[in-house]
Design an enzyme around this catalytic site. Structure first.
Site, PDB file in Angstrom:
ATOM      1  CE  LYS A  57      -4.615   0.142   1.952  1.00 21.14           C
ATOM      2  NZ  LYS A  57      -5.370   0.342   3.181  1.00 21.14           N
ATOM      3  CG  ASP A 186       7.097  -0.615  10.825  1.00 21.87           C
ATOM      4  OD1 ASP A 186       6.217  -1.238  11.459  1.00 21.87           O
ATOM      5  OD2 ASP A 186       7.006  -0.383   9.613  1.00 21.87           O
ATOM      6  CG  ASN A 191       8.782  -4.176   8.322  1.00 17.83           C
ATOM      7  OD1 ASN A 191       8.549  -4.411   7.125  1.00 17.83           O
ATOM      8  ND2 ASN A 191       8.073  -3.324   9.035  1.00 17.83           N
ATOM      9  CG  ASP A 203       9.101  -1.109   6.025  1.00 22.33           C
ATOM     10  OD1 ASP A 203       9.203   0.030   5.533  1.00 22.33           O
ATOM     11  OD2 ASP A 203       8.030  -1.734   6.095  1.00 22.33           O
TER      12      ASP A 203
HETATM   13  N1  LIG Z   1      16.886  -4.459   0.210  1.00 19.89           N
HETATM   14  C1  LIG Z   1      16.025  -5.403  -0.148  1.00 19.89           C
HETATM   15  N2  LIG Z   1      16.452  -6.495  -0.823  1.00 19.89           N
HETATM   16  C2  LIG Z   1      15.584  -7.474  -1.169  1.00 19.89           C
HETATM   17  N3  LIG Z   1      14.259  -7.435  -0.900  1.00 19.89           N
HETATM   18  C3  LIG Z   1      13.776  -6.361  -0.239  1.00 19.89           C
HETATM   19  C4  LIG Z   1      14.628  -5.307   0.168  1.00 19.89           C
HETATM   20  N4  LIG Z   1      13.879  -4.377   0.818  1.00 19.89           N
HETATM   21  C5  LIG Z   1      12.620  -4.836   0.800  1.00 19.89           C
HETATM   22  N5  LIG Z   1      12.549  -6.036   0.185  1.00 19.89           N
HETATM   23  C6  LIG Z   1      11.319  -6.834  -0.038  1.00 19.89           C
HETATM   24  O1  LIG Z   1      10.230  -5.963  -0.214  1.00 19.89           O
HETATM   25  C7  LIG Z   1       9.244  -6.165   0.792  1.00 19.89           C
HETATM   26  C8  LIG Z   1       8.644  -4.819   1.192  1.00 19.89           C
HETATM   27  O2  LIG Z   1       9.662  -3.998   1.720  1.00 19.89           O
HETATM   28  P1  LIG Z   1       9.392  -2.998   2.910  1.00 19.89           P
HETATM   29  O3  LIG Z   1       8.952  -3.744   4.122  1.00 19.89           O
HETATM   30  O4  LIG Z   1      10.584  -2.127   3.040  1.00 19.89           O
HETATM   31  O5  LIG Z   1       8.215  -2.143   2.298  1.00 19.89           O
HETATM   32  P2  LIG Z   1       6.695  -1.983   2.720  1.00 19.89           P
HETATM   33  O6  LIG Z   1       6.311  -2.910   3.816  1.00 19.89           O
HETATM   34  O7  LIG Z   1       5.872  -1.954   1.497  1.00 19.89           O
HETATM   35  O8  LIG Z   1       6.823  -0.570   3.206  1.00 19.89           O
HETATM   36  P3  LIG Z   1       5.828   0.144   4.147  1.00 19.89           P
HETATM   37  O9  LIG Z   1       5.564  -0.778   5.295  1.00 19.89           O
HETATM   38  O10 LIG Z   1       6.554   1.390   4.514  1.00 19.89           O
HETATM   39  O11 LIG Z   1       4.643   0.306   3.277  1.00 19.89           O
HETATM   40  C9  LIG Z   1       9.965  -6.886   1.907  1.00 19.89           C
HETATM   41  O12 LIG Z   1       9.097  -7.682   2.660  1.00 19.89           O
HETATM   42  C10 LIG Z   1      10.986  -7.719   1.167  1.00 19.89           C
HETATM   43  O13 LIG Z   1      10.374  -8.890   0.697  1.00 19.89           O
HETATM   44 MG   LIG Z   2       7.322  -3.675   5.470  1.00 15.71          MG
END
Ligand SMILES: Nc1ncnc2c1ncn2[C@@H]1O[C@H](COP(=O)(O)OP(=O)(O)OP(=O)(O)O)[C@@H](O)[C@H]1O
Ligand SMILES: [Mg+2]
Length: 251
Positions: A57, A186, A191, A203
């Site tokens: 989201k 968080d 995460n 995250d």
């Molecule tokens: N540096 C990275 N390398 C590989 N995969 C990653 C990396 N960062 C994030 N991911 C993948 O992307 C997914 C989402 O990342 P992240 O938790 O940072 O974003 P999000 O949950 O969408 O963000 P938010 O909670 O702020 O909306 C993670 O669960 C992981 O699977």
């Molecule tokens: Mg996340």
């Protein structure tokens, strides 16, 4: 009339425009994201954007390939659907972002910058987090956590093979981050990314300085989430004791 039939009857230029319009509308790439992407590619930060690793989201995370064949992760914050009102709770009270006024676009740009800065601080502190590479507008480029181009899974997806060791590593990282003057704010199994050597915290946009009015409560929530998750594996931990250890910076 089928779609392909109707297309054939249209003049070529219009079809092209329609195609582009369709792509723009269905895609997550709004104009600011496209501009930022193109600037990053021109700068040579990466060469191609490969595929989405995860779509959410607030943000989408893509794998990108660099000119030398190595990979990066590109996190693209959604300008339209990100919960920018909630983001403000973690921006207001952070001395680094005092001047952020609070409109949707400005908040999301600040948030991206905040995640970049937090990753810098957390990695300098010695915590296992992806190394930040570049931030521009709503795009954050960081180290790709994966092997042979395949991204690692989260703790929530894989579970833990060495619960006590993983638990200690996470608490140790929270202590290092706290000693450097920050709280992740968080932490949960969603995460945390796992590789053979253990957990990485990801995250990090929500992270605040320890001077933030909510910092102590955020740290407690982080610790409770870790204790709750590893409790399922039989890891025993005393919340008060862990909090004291983190605050003292000693484990
Ligand atoms: N540096 C990275 N390398 C590989 N995969 C990653 C990396 N960062 C994030 N991911 C993948 O992307 C997914 C989402 O990342 P992240 O938790 O940072 O974003 P999000 O949950 O969408 O963000 P938010 O909670 O702020 O909306 C993670 O669960 C992981 O699977
Ligand atoms: Mg996340």
């Amino acid at each position: 009339m089928s779609r392909s039939q109707s297309k054939r009857k249209e003049p070529e230029r219009e079809v092209k425009q329609l195609h582009q319009k369709g792509k723009m509308e269905s895609s997550v790439f709004d104009r600011p994201s496209l501009l930022a992407l193109s600037r990053m590619m021109k700068k040579g930060i990466f060469k191609t954007l490969d595929y989405p690793i995860a779509t959410g989201k607030e943000a989408d995370v893509y794998r990108a390939t660099c000119a030398d064949g190595s990979f990066m992760a590109v996190k693209m914050y959604r300008i339209d659907t990100s919960n920018f009102v909630k983001m403000q709770d973690y921006i207001h009270g952070d001395y680094r972002f005092e001047k952020v006024a609070g409109g949707r676009f400005e908040t999301i740009i600040a948030w991206t910058r905040k995640e970049y800065k937090n990753l810098m601080e957390f990695s300098r502190a010695g915590a296992r987090v992806p190394r930040p590479v570049f931030a521009l507008r709503n795009l954050l480029v960081m180290e790709f956590l994966g092997e042979a181009g395949v991204p690692f899974s989260t703790l929530g997806q894989t579970g833990s093979e060495n619960p006590q060791k993983d638990f200690d590593s996470i608490i140790d990282d929270l202590a290092k981050i706290h000693a450097a003057g920050f709280v992740h704010a968080d932490v949960s199994e969603y995460n945390i990314i796992m590789d053979d050597r253990g957990p990485y915290l990801i995250d990090c946009g929500q992270g605040v300085p320890t001077s933030h009015p909510g910092a102590a409560a955020f740290l407690l929530r982080d610790v409770q989430n870790v204790i709750r998750y590893f409790g399922k594996y039989g890891v025993e931990a005393d919340e008060t004791e862990i909090m004291e250890k983190i605050k003292k910076g000693k484990l």
